[in-house]
Design a protein around this motif. Structure first.
Motif, PDB file in Angstrom:
ATOM      1  N   SER A   1      49.837  31.269  17.246  1.00 19.71           N
ATOM      2  CA  SER A   1      50.034  30.080  18.075  1.00 19.71           C
ATOM      3  C   SER A   1      48.941  29.052  17.824  1.00 19.71           C
ATOM      4  O   SER A   1      49.201  27.859  17.707  1.00 19.71           O
TER       5      SER A   1
ATOM      6  N   GLU B   1      64.788  26.755  31.831  1.00 19.49           N
ATOM      7  CA  GLU B   1      64.874  27.807  30.825  1.00 19.49           C
ATOM      8  C   GLU B   1      65.978  28.807  31.156  1.00 19.49           C
ATOM      9  O   GLU B   1      66.664  29.307  30.260  1.00 19.49           O
TER      10      GLU B   1
ATOM     11  N   LEU C   1      58.316  15.116  29.648  1.00 22.68           N
ATOM     12  CA  LEU C   1      57.138  15.439  28.835  1.00 22.68           C
ATOM     13  C   LEU C   1      56.500  14.203  28.214  1.00 22.68           C
ATOM     14  O   LEU C   1      55.282  14.156  28.017  1.00 22.68           O
TER      15      LEU C   1
ATOM     16  N   LYS D   1      64.099  17.037  30.239  1.00 23.60           N
ATOM     17  CA  LYS D   1      62.822  17.687  29.930  1.00 23.60           C
ATOM     18  C   LYS D   1      61.995  16.832  28.974  1.00 23.60           C
ATOM     19  O   LYS D   1      60.780  16.641  29.175  1.00 23.60           O
TER      20      LYS D   1
ATOM     21  N   LYS E   1      51.597  19.095  22.422  1.00 26.95           N
ATOM     22  CA  LYS E   1      51.988  19.969  23.531  1.00 26.95           C
ATOM     23  C   LYS E   1      53.456  19.752  23.903  1.00 26.95           C
ATOM     24  O   LYS E   1      54.196  20.717  24.164  1.00 26.95           O
ATOM     25  N   ALA E   2      53.898  18.500  23.905  1.00 29.66           N
ATOM     26  CA  ALA E   2      55.292  18.204  24.223  1.00 29.66           C
ATOM     27  C   ALA E   2      56.232  18.805  23.177  1.00 29.66           C
ATOM     28  O   ALA E   2      57.284  19.372  23.515  1.00 29.66           O
TER      29      ALA E   2
ATOM     30  N   ASP F   1      59.806  25.612  22.051  1.00 26.93           N
ATOM     31  CA  ASP F   1      59.871  26.903  22.746  1.00 26.93           C
ATOM     32  C   ASP F   1      61.133  27.003  23.595  1.00 26.93           C
ATOM     33  O   ASP F   1      61.764  28.060  23.666  1.00 26.93           O
ATOM     34  N   LEU F   2      61.489  25.891  24.229  1.00 25.22           N
ATOM     35  CA  LEU F   2      62.690  25.882  25.057  1.00 25.22           C
ATOM     36  C   LEU F   2      63.944  26.047  24.207  1.00 25.22           C
ATOM     37  O   LEU F   2      64.838  26.830  24.537  1.00 25.22           O
TER      38      LEU F   2
ATOM     39  N   GLN G   1      55.658  21.387  21.263  1.00 26.58           N
ATOM     40  CA  GLN G   1      55.657  22.841  21.424  1.00 26.58           C
ATOM     41  C   GLN G   1      56.572  23.279  22.560  1.00 26.58           C
ATOM     42  O   GLN G   1      57.338  24.235  22.418  1.00 26.58           O
ATOM     43  N   GLU G   2      56.479  22.604  23.677  1.00 25.86           N
ATOM     44  CA  GLU G   2      57.295  22.986  24.831  1.00 25.86           C
ATOM     45  C   GLU G   2      58.782  22.835  24.527  1.00 25.86           C
ATOM     46  O   GLU G   2      59.603  23.678  24.903  1.00 25.86           O
TER      47      GLU G   2
ATOM     48  N   ASP H   1      61.787  22.045  36.109  1.00 29.07           N
ATOM     49  CA  ASP H   1      61.176  22.750  34.981  1.00 29.07           C
ATOM     50  C   ASP H   1      61.297  24.257  35.142  1.00 29.07           C
ATOM     51  O   ASP H   1      61.478  24.989  34.166  1.00 29.07           O
TER      52      ASP H   1
END
Length: 387
Positions: A364, A98, A148, A144, A163-164, A170-171, A166-167, A94
């Motif tokens: 956010s 990125e 998640l 990833k 949350k998954a 964002d990635l 969003q991550e 993780d």
């Protein structure tokens, strides 16, 4: 007493953040196959090479960073990260994911079964077993997403599902290309996984990508962009000031130029000409070639930059009657000034980042609520009562 090796510190002569263990042995195989296995320890590389795997390197007791990625990109198109099977290994995947997404590198991730490290795995199961895992290694984004969603009830656990999403968004936003094929494919996969319309995910990604670009522009406005991203065809900016002093030292002391390369990040230099020249020096050093003036001039393709380098040398010859200074004395003085300048820039970037985060905090929270409401509205379609 049970340590496999001693992890020495980062020093002026030994910059671990720029070096890869075994690169000198693996370089030819990497260029031929365009692929490299990156492992975590020296003993892992030794075990792999003893088993007949040549295109393999390891970090030198430090985290895999952007400088390592820059080195790898010069030799390969595909990087396979081979991680220990323990929790720490999964966490490190993780941490570096990125970096590879931003650098647009084809990254695959192999997480070994159990708590085995690569050396133990090879000794127990052999080369063929590792090569099978490498051939079937998932794309980093797939890895990833699997991580998640592992053990998550996506239709009932709204918080973890949100949350998954969003991550992942964002990635993807870090890649900066919301319309490319890879991103589009991942959006389709996310839409199926979370039962959310792809258009909604694309809209969310667009806003996040725009925010990421704004942050990037804010950062770049107070500092130069990397040489790799210079627009080809435009005249390079002249080399002046502290950059000029640095290259005078490297030209005058070619045997010590490698020490300069190890300690200077091209991003610290002010002009595009200086950054391009430092990139040429780095390429020569990486290939194990001499760093004298003639070799550097043969490496440079841009005629304007060649003229700058010749001009620097001629100006130095005209000052040949001045009292000489030692390499260390001159270089340490220039290095101290560059560090001071970079520290000031970092302080400015940090202030800008804090201000940006404060502005985005309310947006956010709103995005989380919107995604939660969307997931909740889709629950009846799957026969689940809304909350």
């Amino acid at each position: 007493a049970n340590r496999k090796y001693i992890n020495g510190p980062e020093t002026l002569l030994f910059s671990k953040s720029r070096q890869l263990y075994g690169l000198n042995l693996a370089r030819a195989a990497m260029q031929k196959s365009r692929e490299v296995l990156v492992m975590e320890g020296y003993t892992d590389v030794i075990a792999a090479r003893q088993a007949g795997i040549e295109s393999v390197v390891a970090v030198l007791g430090t985290a895999l960073g952007t400088r390592h990625i820059d080195v790898l990109k010069r030799f390969v198109d595909r990087v396979v990260l081979v991680l220990d099977g323990d929790t720490a290994g999964r966490r490190r995947a993780d941490q570096v994911l990125e970096l590879f997404v931003v650098a647009d590198v084809n990254l695959r991730i192999v997480t070994l079964p159990g708590a085995a490290d690569p050396a133990d795995f090879i000794n127990q199961f052999g080369r063929e077993a590792l090569e099978h895992l490498v051939q079937n290694a998932p794309d980093a984004l797939e890895h990833k997403l699997s991580t998640l969603t592992e053990g998550v009830d996506l239709t009932r656990d709204t918080h973890r599902a949100t949350k998954a999403i969003q991550e992942m968004l964002d990635l993807l936003a870090q890649a900066g290309e919301p319309g490319d094929l890879r991103t589009s494919q991942m959006l389709v996969r996310l839409a199926k996984t979370f039962s959310i319309p792809a258009d909604e995910l694309r809209r969310q990604l667009g806003s996040r990508t725009q925010a990421a670009r704004q942050r990037s522009r804010g950062f770049d406005d107070s500092g130069p962009e990397p040489t790799e991203f210079e627009i080809r065809g435009e005249p390079l900016e002249p080399i002046r000031g502290i950059d000029l002093e640095l290259f005078e030292i490297m030209i005058e002391h070619p045997l010590q130029a490698a020490q300069v390369i190890e300690q200077i990040d091209p991003l610290w230099l002010h002009s595009s000409g200086a950054r391009t020249l430092m990139q040429a020096y780095q390429d020569l050093e990486l290939e194990g070639r001499d760093l004298d003036l003639n070799t550097v001039l043969m490496m440079i393709e841009d005629e304007g930059l060649k003229g700058m380098v010749v001009g620097i040398d001629e100006a130095m010859r005209q000052r040949s009657g001045l009292p000489p200074q030692s390499f260390q004395e001159r270089f340490q003085a220039v290095l101290a000034r560059l560090h001071l300048k970079q520290s000031a820039l970092n302080d400015t970037h940090e202030l800008n980042r804090i201000e940006q985060e404060e502005q985005e905090s309310e947006d956010s929270d709103s995005a989380i609520r919107m995604l939660g409401e969307l997931i909740n509205s889709l629950r009846p379609k799957h026969g689940i009562p809304p909350r």
